[in-house]
Design an enzyme around this catalytic site. Sequence first.
Site, short mmCIF file in Angstrom:
data_model
loop_
_atom_site.label_atom_id
_atom_site.label_comp_id
_atom_site.label_asym_id
_atom_site.label_seq_id
_atom_site.Cartn_x
_atom_site.Cartn_y
_atom_site.Cartn_z
N GLY A 358 0.82 -1.20 0.00
CA GLY A 358 0.00 0.00 0.00
C GLY A 358 0.85 1.25 0.00
O GLY A 358 2.06 1.20 0.25
N PRO A 359 0.24 2.38 -0.26
CA PRO A 359 0.98 3.65 -0.30
C PRO A 359 1.49 4.02 1.09
O PRO A 359 1.06 3.46 2.10
CB PRO A 359 -0.06 4.66 -0.81
CG PRO A 359 -1.37 4.03 -0.51
CD PRO A 359 -1.19 2.56 -0.57
N PRO A 360 2.43 4.98 1.16
CA PRO A 360 2.98 5.39 2.47
C PRO A 360 1.90 6.01 3.36
O PRO A 360 0.97 6.67 2.89
CB PRO A 360 4.04 6.44 2.10
CG PRO A 360 4.35 6.20 0.65
CD PRO A 360 3.09 5.67 0.05
N GLY A 361 2.03 5.75 4.66
CA GLY A 361 1.17 6.42 5.63
C GLY A 361 -0.17 5.78 5.90
O GLY A 361 -0.99 6.35 6.60
N VAL A 362 -0.40 4.56 5.38
CA VAL A 362 -1.70 3.93 5.61
C VAL A 362 -1.69 3.01 6.82
O VAL A 362 -2.70 2.39 7.14
CB VAL A 362 -2.18 3.15 4.36
CG1 VAL A 362 -2.42 4.09 3.20
CG2 VAL A 362 -1.18 2.07 3.98
N LYS A 364 0.87 0.44 7.65
CA LYS A 364 1.35 -0.95 7.48
C LYS A 364 2.23 -1.38 8.66
O LYS A 364 2.06 -2.46 9.20
CB LYS A 364 2.15 -1.04 6.17
CG LYS A 364 1.33 -0.74 4.92
CD LYS A 364 2.13 -0.97 3.66
CE LYS A 364 3.29 -0.01 3.52
NZ LYS A 364 2.87 1.39 3.37
N THR A 365 3.17 -0.53 9.05
CA THR A 365 4.11 -0.90 10.12
C THR A 365 3.40 -0.96 11.47
O THR A 365 3.58 -1.91 12.25
CB THR A 365 5.27 0.11 10.17
OG1 THR A 365 5.89 0.17 8.88
CG2 THR A 365 6.30 -0.31 11.20
N SER A 681 -9.07 3.36 -17.77
CA SER A 681 -10.40 3.55 -17.19
C SER A 681 -11.13 4.76 -17.76
O SER A 681 -12.32 4.94 -17.47
CB SER A 681 -10.31 3.66 -15.67
OG SER A 681 -9.57 4.80 -15.29
N LYS A 724 -13.17 6.04 -6.59
CA LYS A 724 -13.81 6.85 -7.63
C LYS A 724 -15.23 7.24 -7.23
O LYS A 724 -15.65 8.39 -7.42
CB LYS A 724 -13.82 6.07 -8.96
CG LYS A 724 -12.44 5.86 -9.55
CD LYS A 724 -12.50 4.96 -10.78
CE LYS A 724 -11.11 4.73 -11.37
NZ LYS A 724 -11.13 3.82 -12.53
#
Length: 775
Positions: A358-362, A364-365, A681, A724
């Site tokens: 996933g993108p940074p800051g979500v 994960k750690t 898309s 979206k």
Amino acid sequence: MSELDASVRTLPVLPLKNSVLFPNLLMPLSVGRPASMAAVAAALASEEKEIVIVAQRDASVESPGQEDVYAVATRAVVRKMTRSSESQVELLVLGVERVTILKLELTGEYLHARIVPHPLPEDESTEVEALRRAVAELAGKAFSLVQPQAPAEFGQMLAGAEEPLRMVFLLASLISLDVAKEQAVLEAETRADALRLMHSYLSHEVQVLELRSKIASEARSEIGREQREYLLRQQMRAIQHELGDKNPEQAEVEELRERLEKTELPEEVRKEADRELTRLTRLPSASPEHHVSRTWLELVLELPWNTATVDNLDLKRARGILDEDHYGLKEIKERIVEHLAVLKRNPEAKAPILCFVGPPGVGKTSLGQSIARSLGRKFERMSLGGMHDEAELRGHRRTYIGAMVGRVIQALRRAGARNPLMMLDEVDKLGRDFRGDPAAALLEILDPEQNKTFRDNYLDLPFDLSKVFFITTANSLDSIPRPLIDRMELLFLSGYTEEEKAQIALRYLIPRRFREAGLTAEQCILPEETLMRIIRRYTREAGVRQLERTIGRVARKVTLKFAEGFEGAFAVTEDALGEMLGAEMFHQEKMRRDLPPGVPTGLAWTEAGGDVLYLEATLLPDGKGLTLTGQLGDVMQESVKAAQSWVWAHAGQLGVDRQQFKECGVHLHVPAGAVPKDGPSAGITAAVTLASLYSNRPARGDTAMTGEITLTGLVLPVGGIKEKVLAARRAGIRRILLPKANEKDLRDLPDDARQEMEFIFVEKIEEVLAAAGIQ
């Protein structure tokens, strides 16, 4: 006859290779060159026995000429001569005065020179006296460093040389100077010049001697300390022997033996440890291998071969901890609870190997820490970002100096249990160079069929990693080798919606930032509408790091007001954000009510969430072809071209004059121009754009759309539906066209969003055009 002519004399010349003779000083010489021996013989044949002693510029020249010797020389008298052999004589010469060589010639077998005296002018002054004393002081210091007993004798020697120049000549002959420096002293034009030269030479000599003395003193001190320690050790051994005590080395080995007997080890490990302990008893304590062997045994004894923490299998408690620490992330939480359920039914089950993408800051750690807490396991985190050396994971072989155990075994040693939760952070940022490929080392570590007998290069014993709960994190899968991806269960963490960010901020970020700023919930009030404005206008990200920093800025501004004397409760209003945070950084796209022909509403996915996208097209009379602007990627450009081909092919069905395609060009632009865009898309949006443009019929302004188009008019599914749809909802759009195959993705939407929105599912482009109001 002139006075100069009267002082000119012609004398034999003796060139010296490596020294200079000074006036009033005796010098022993060994003469061996034929020309030099002939010059000595000529001097001895004269009544005065005088000879000119001159230094050569280059000692390698065997037959020097006038250009090979210095111009200033010393007239000397031969005091003594002895013949040591047929080809060599020994001389003792006494310098008389400085002379200048006017001309040097070879007469017969030897050199002779025409010379004139080179006297010094009388320059007695206070400066000369000061320099003389300074030189005498430096000389005494130099000789005291060479020989501590020398100063008294040396002082008497200097006292006898009242003439400053004579003292300088004496010192020049005693200290180690090269020929060029000695010649500079001989050629000095005044006594002051000679004293200055000698002062600089002596200063350098004193510095060298002081440094040499310091080095020698430190060496003697080190040798003395080692000898003292050796004697003390020998005495200690003798005392221990008399008392019946064991020496430290024996005591250390016995302690290791006792620990080895008490520790529960696998059979193979115990056999190797016993063998190493036996080897240790035979090694002398001073041997480097003694330290290596002892360190290896201590590692073996400290590793948790059979020690494990007991998993907390209370599913309700685990759900509570996961919900308490993180908002949302239902799929991840469900997967952890599933594993707990498996362990409850089968305690011998292997631990899963998960990869959070996933993108940074979500989160994960931090999610890994929560999972460890919910399971009741030890948590060990290891950052792999930038790691280039595979030995950091596998360890170095013990044959190398400074060898260390790998970081995986180190983590298990710290955890003190063989079943910790080990988080391998940033697995997508592993490096690779001549030292090896760490990703290849991970293939064994993360393979449940291989890691039960993992061998660290340093430990060189099989260690079971199958009970370790491995979790890796990555921002992207592009840089991870395919075999490594195959060993992990991928769990994708998409970006948070605005509503989710607001809940995360209210539950976690605001209390934490207020607490750090010294504020209480009663002192600072952050209304929900203000928070939503911060999320929409001051941050644009998938995670919440920027949001947390922005909330921290607001908290510090409020703290400053309290520090300046504000009292009571402070409410942060939307109007106050401009003063606190500056101008708004992001503009949110709003629904356009009245759309002209050629401008429909599309939807896009970004790492920061979804976004509303307006495609704008215009006809170019007398133009040619299709012009695309707005930083469109290759895939998106191909989608637009496919849409144009479909509209052209079905022009009759759409009521479009085909001549427009030949007579007019089309320019299609996708704002914002500074943001790169790509993906398939926008296919149906491009088809609606061109159909609306060519037919001069506007698309519905309350409808947004997303989907891929084929050349035959089929609508294919796309990703990012949740983001979206929520972007359309934020923009005030309540009607959305989606591919029929994406109907299943609506279950990921919040319940209120599903109820508010109208979804129209399409399979062909004709259905899209009808729903968009073009047909």
